[in-house]
Design an enzyme around this catalytic site. Sequence first.
Site, mmCIF file in Angstrom:
data_model
loop_
_atom_site.group_PDB
_atom_site.id
_atom_site.type_symbol
_atom_site.label_atom_id
_atom_site.label_comp_id
_atom_site.label_asym_id
_atom_site.label_seq_id
_atom_site.Cartn_x
_atom_site.Cartn_y
_atom_site.Cartn_z
ATOM 1 N N GLU A 8 0.845 -1.200 0.000
ATOM 2 C CA GLU A 8 0.000 0.000 0.000
ATOM 3 C C GLU A 8 0.877 1.246 0.000
ATOM 4 O O GLU A 8 1.666 1.464 0.920
ATOM 5 C CB GLU A 8 -0.897 -0.007 1.238
ATOM 6 C CG GLU A 8 -1.694 1.263 1.457
ATOM 7 C CD GLU A 8 -2.383 1.286 2.820
ATOM 8 O OE1 GLU A 8 -2.582 2.395 3.363
ATOM 9 O OE2 GLU A 8 -2.721 0.209 3.346
ATOM 10 N N THR A 48 -4.308 6.216 2.598
ATOM 11 C CA THR A 48 -4.580 7.592 3.016
ATOM 12 C C THR A 48 -5.329 8.352 1.919
ATOM 13 O O THR A 48 -4.991 9.478 1.566
ATOM 14 C CB THR A 48 -3.272 8.334 3.398
ATOM 15 O OG1 THR A 48 -2.410 7.453 4.111
ATOM 16 C CG2 THR A 48 -3.579 9.518 4.309
ATOM 17 N N LYS A 72 -10.694 -1.339 7.826
ATOM 18 C CA LYS A 72 -9.398 -1.073 8.447
ATOM 19 C C LYS A 72 -9.634 -0.579 9.877
ATOM 20 O O LYS A 72 -10.207 0.495 10.077
ATOM 21 C CB LYS A 72 -8.653 -0.014 7.630
ATOM 22 C CG LYS A 72 -7.378 0.512 8.262
ATOM 23 C CD LYS A 72 -6.788 1.604 7.381
ATOM 24 C CE LYS A 72 -5.585 2.265 8.035
ATOM 25 N NZ LYS A 72 -4.970 3.280 7.167
#
Length: 216
Positions: A43, A72, A132
Amino acid sequence: MNRQEVVGRIKKSGLVAVVRADSEHKAVAIAEQCAEAGVAAIEITFTVPGAHRIIEKLAGHFGSTILVGAGTVLDAETARIAILSGARYVVSPCLVPDVVRCCSRYQVAVMPGAMTIRETLECMEAGADMVKVFPGELFGPAVIKAIKGPLPQAPLMPTGGVSLDNVAQWIKAGAEAVGVGGALTASVAEKGMESIRETAEKFIAEIQKARGTNHG
């Protein structure tokens, strides 16, 4: 590869390497070390300068052998840029409905963040492929069992606070996978970039061991 296959590979692997760095060069170097260790998913966070270029470069280099995703992601515009750059999945620190809608529109796996049972449920209702649990260090592995109580069907991926010392606890508590960032690069200053590969290999081994124990 469709979004279900992407999520399936991440769950099977159990480890997502979260790359944060202050330059494109460092980010690519970290990703390459993770790839050598056999990490299935990497990621690239959009806090990294030129994140979309890194995603494009890595996606082109690794093809379908390694899942390159974006982290993000705070808005649909960034999600779309990430998808166009080749991201196979998109991760957000919290639920951003526009991001989920964008990913669903293009059938790309999406993983919004949550801290509470209510937020977890909202993520699932919005169409999250995984949730998450972030920031994990605020709660520790016990939060997974707590969420799984009323929501046993919740696919959870804790990120933040996951270390070699506690990754087995996260997995045994019911986490489908874990996101690991700082713990992968903690030894770089002392031991060099090669330490990332060694640490990633240890994480993979600990996850496999924990699952073996889980399955009797």
